[in-house]
Motif scaffolding. Structure first.
Motif, mmCIF file in Angstrom:
data_model
loop_
_atom_site.group_PDB
_atom_site.id
_atom_site.type_symbol
_atom_site.label_atom_id
_atom_site.label_comp_id
_atom_site.label_asym_id
_atom_site.label_seq_id
_atom_site.Cartn_x
_atom_site.Cartn_y
_atom_site.Cartn_z
ATOM 1 N N PRO A 83 -20.931 -5.012 9.523
ATOM 2 C CA PRO A 83 -21.227 -5.048 8.230
ATOM 3 C C PRO A 83 -20.709 -3.548 7.718
ATOM 4 C CG PRO A 83 -22.946 -6.313 8.908
ATOM 5 C CD PRO A 83 -22.215 -5.512 10.296
ATOM 6 N N SER A 84 -19.906 -3.437 6.743
ATOM 7 C CA SER A 84 -19.550 -2.220 6.297
ATOM 8 C C SER A 84 -19.789 -2.096 4.694
ATOM 9 C CB SER A 84 -18.031 -1.876 6.444
ATOM 10 O OG SER A 84 -17.970 -1.490 7.642
ATOM 11 N N LEU A 85 -20.383 -1.292 3.956
ATOM 12 C CA LEU A 85 -20.210 -1.274 2.249
ATOM 13 C C LEU A 85 -18.963 -1.154 2.048
ATOM 14 C CD1 LEU A 85 -21.878 -1.167 -0.145
ATOM 15 C CD2 LEU A 85 -21.934 1.289 0.043
ATOM 16 N N LEU A 86 -18.626 -2.168 1.076
ATOM 17 C CA LEU A 86 -17.142 -2.291 0.508
ATOM 18 C C LEU A 86 -17.242 -2.336 -0.838
ATOM 19 C CD1 LEU A 86 -15.833 -5.558 2.629
ATOM 20 C CD2 LEU A 86 -15.927 -2.927 3.076
ATOM 21 N N HIS A 87 -16.380 -1.743 -1.425
ATOM 22 C CA HIS A 87 -16.243 -1.776 -2.868
ATOM 23 C C HIS A 87 -16.121 -3.091 -3.454
ATOM 24 C CE1 HIS A 87 -13.745 -1.574 -6.606
ATOM 25 N NE2 HIS A 87 -14.395 -0.500 -6.923
ATOM 26 N N GLY A 88 -15.208 -3.786 -2.845
ATOM 27 C CA GLY A 88 -15.190 -5.285 -3.110
ATOM 28 C C GLY A 88 -14.066 -5.828 -4.188
ATOM 29 N N ASP A 89 -13.453 -4.799 -4.860
ATOM 30 C CA ASP A 89 -12.547 -5.003 -5.926
ATOM 31 C C ASP A 89 -11.664 -4.019 -5.978
ATOM 32 O OD1 ASP A 89 -10.998 -6.570 -7.845
ATOM 33 O OD2 ASP A 89 -12.439 -6.131 -9.299
ATOM 34 N N LEU A 90 -10.865 -3.392 -4.582
ATOM 35 C CA LEU A 90 -10.286 -2.097 -4.710
ATOM 36 C C LEU A 90 -8.681 -2.326 -4.899
ATOM 37 C CD1 LEU A 90 -10.414 0.949 -4.502
ATOM 38 C CD2 LEU A 90 -10.664 0.781 -2.114
ATOM 39 N N TRP A 91 -8.285 -2.289 -5.983
ATOM 40 C CA TRP A 91 -6.932 -2.385 -6.173
ATOM 41 C C TRP A 91 -6.582 -0.974 -6.991
ATOM 42 C CZ3 TRP A 91 -4.808 -2.799 -11.311
ATOM 43 C CH2 TRP A 91 -5.661 -2.913 -12.302
ATOM 44 N N GLY A 92 -5.388 -0.682 -7.303
ATOM 45 C CA GLY A 92 -5.150 0.521 -7.681
ATOM 46 C C GLY A 92 -5.549 0.958 -9.070
ATOM 47 N N GLY A 93 -6.023 -0.118 -9.777
ATOM 48 C CA GLY A 93 -6.730 0.195 -11.144
ATOM 49 C C GLY A 93 -8.097 0.611 -11.123
ATOM 50 N N ASN A 94 -8.682 0.467 -9.714
ATOM 51 C CA ASN A 94 -10.175 0.812 -9.682
ATOM 52 C C ASN A 94 -10.431 2.056 -8.733
ATOM 53 O OD1 ASN A 94 -11.057 -1.474 -11.279
ATOM 54 N ND2 ASN A 94 -11.306 -2.969 -9.696
ATOM 55 N N TYR A 95 -9.524 2.714 -8.783
ATOM 56 C CA TYR A 95 -10.065 4.153 -8.463
ATOM 57 C C TYR A 95 -9.231 5.003 -9.423
ATOM 58 C CZ TYR A 95 -5.531 5.809 -6.351
ATOM 59 O OH TYR A 95 -4.104 6.130 -5.937
ATOM 60 N N MET A 96 -9.600 6.268 -9.662
ATOM 61 C CA MET A 96 -9.115 7.332 -10.380
ATOM 62 C C MET A 96 -9.316 8.569 -9.731
ATOM 63 S SD MET A 96 -11.838 7.432 -13.504
ATOM 64 C CE MET A 96 -10.601 8.507 -14.559
ATOM 65 N N VAL A 97 -8.646 9.498 -10.307
ATOM 66 C CA VAL A 97 -8.647 10.846 -9.726
ATOM 67 C C VAL A 97 -8.968 11.867 -10.564
ATOM 68 C CG1 VAL A 97 -7.216 12.699 -8.517
ATOM 69 C CG2 VAL A 97 -6.756 10.453 -7.863
ATOM 70 N N GLY A 98 -9.987 12.852 -10.331
ATOM 71 C CA GLY A 98 -10.643 13.606 -11.236
ATOM 72 C C GLY A 98 -10.341 15.101 -10.917
ATOM 73 N N PRO A 99 -10.825 15.910 -11.419
ATOM 74 C CA PRO A 99 -10.698 17.510 -11.421
ATOM 75 C C PRO A 99 -10.401 17.826 -10.088
ATOM 76 C CG PRO A 99 -12.559 17.079 -12.787
ATOM 77 C CD PRO A 99 -12.264 15.769 -12.260
ATOM 78 N N LYS A 100 -9.679 18.568 -9.697
ATOM 79 C CA LYS A 100 -9.268 19.253 -8.267
ATOM 80 C C LYS A 100 -8.429 18.130 -7.633
ATOM 81 C CE LYS A 100 -12.229 22.976 -8.240
ATOM 82 N NZ LYS A 100 -13.483 23.573 -7.811
#
Length: 290
Positions: free
Chosen positions: A190-207
């Motif tokens: 059992p791994s901790l999963l985000h569960g709804d990981l498509w391209g719109g559910n991550y973003m890139v911040g500073p640096k």
């Protein structure tokens, strides 16, 4: 709306005034706003048609991911639990996007490290949401059992209730779920999963640092998460290379990937209609025949 937001910010000891308020993309479910005051910048989601725990579940999912110290998430400042016709609101840190060449590689490494955070069983101790759909959760010692009973079967039942499914599709879905263990033969932890990981559910911040957003967490097979990332266009190749350097996928991955993508296609079928029926049928044909 501005008055509502101002009232919520006052609970954070930010008296305003609101200097800038603009609508931003918040997906298909919520209204979303960028807010700037004299003290801070915020990302705020608002919805009047969700269960009272809708934003609470999202906030708790972000907190669970943050506690792994592996990958960034936006800071949650405040959420409410609306009663009846009240408006739900979630106030978070504003992340200024700054995607860089190394961001996808970093996302792969960090996600793999998050997946190394285990639980004793598969599942979760509370319901979650995917889009506007509720997902029941329970604990199970068997991944196949959990995937069948807490993921596939509820979506199949919802599809039957929402609109008459072709009888052949129902029959094939039932045959496939009954035979899942025939194809899912590896033994994931059992791994901790985000569960709804498509391209719109991550973003890139500073640096160029990646952030996960809008989670629907569970403890499951990490290959389940990766299968969804490939469903709608995939992530950059460097993401997958970096991920597998930290946490290799099972040898059977290519054989079981469509089985894992089936769940998300059923979700989209239930949310958006029969346009997602043909890809469901292609997966069924692959595993249980024409």
């Amino acid at each position: 709306m501005k008055r509502l937001i101002q009232r919520e910010l006052e609970q954070l000891n930010d008296p305003g005034p609101i200097k800038v308020m603009r609508s931003v993309s918040g997906g298909d479910i919520n209204e979303a706003y960028y807010i700037r005051t004299n003290l801070n910048e915020y990302f705020i989601k608002i919805n009047t048609h969700v269960p009272s725990n809708f934003f609470k579940v999202e906030a708790l999912g972000l907190e669970r991911i943050e506690q792994t110290y592996t990958i960034n998430v936006p800071k949650v400042y405040h959420y409410n639990e609306p009663y009846e016709e009240e408006t739900g609101i979630l106030v978070m840190e504003w992340i200024e996007e700054n995607r860089q060449a190394h961001s996808a590689e970093m996302l792969g490494q960090n996600l793999a490290n998050m997946h190394k955070h285990p639980a004793k069983q598969f599942g979760l101790d509370q319901p979650t949401f995917i889009g506007r759909l509720t997902q029941a959760n329970s604990w199970s010692g068997s991944w196949v059992k959990y995937y069948k009973e807490d993921r596939l079967q509820p979506q199949i039942q919802l599809a039957i209730e929402n609109s008459p499914l072709p009888h052949r599709r129902i029959d094939k879905l039932e045959r496939l779920t009954d035979q899942l263990g025939q194809w899912i033969t590896h033994h994931p932890k059992p791994s901790l999963l985000h569960g709804d990981l498509w391209g719109g559910n991550y973003m890139v911040g500073p640096k160029g640092v990646p952030y996960l957003i809008d989670p629907s967490i569970l403890y499951g097979d990490h290959a389940f998460e990766l299968a969804f990332t490939e469903l709608f266009g995939g992530f950059p190749p460097t993401f997958y290379v970096a991920y597998q350097e930290v946490m290799p996928l099972p040898l059977e991955y290519e054989d079981i990937k469509p089985l894992y993508q089936l769940y998300y296609l059923l979700v989209h079928l239930n949310m958006f209609g029969e346009n997602f029926g043909p890809p469901v049928d292609r997966i069924l044909a692959r595993y249980v025949g024409e």
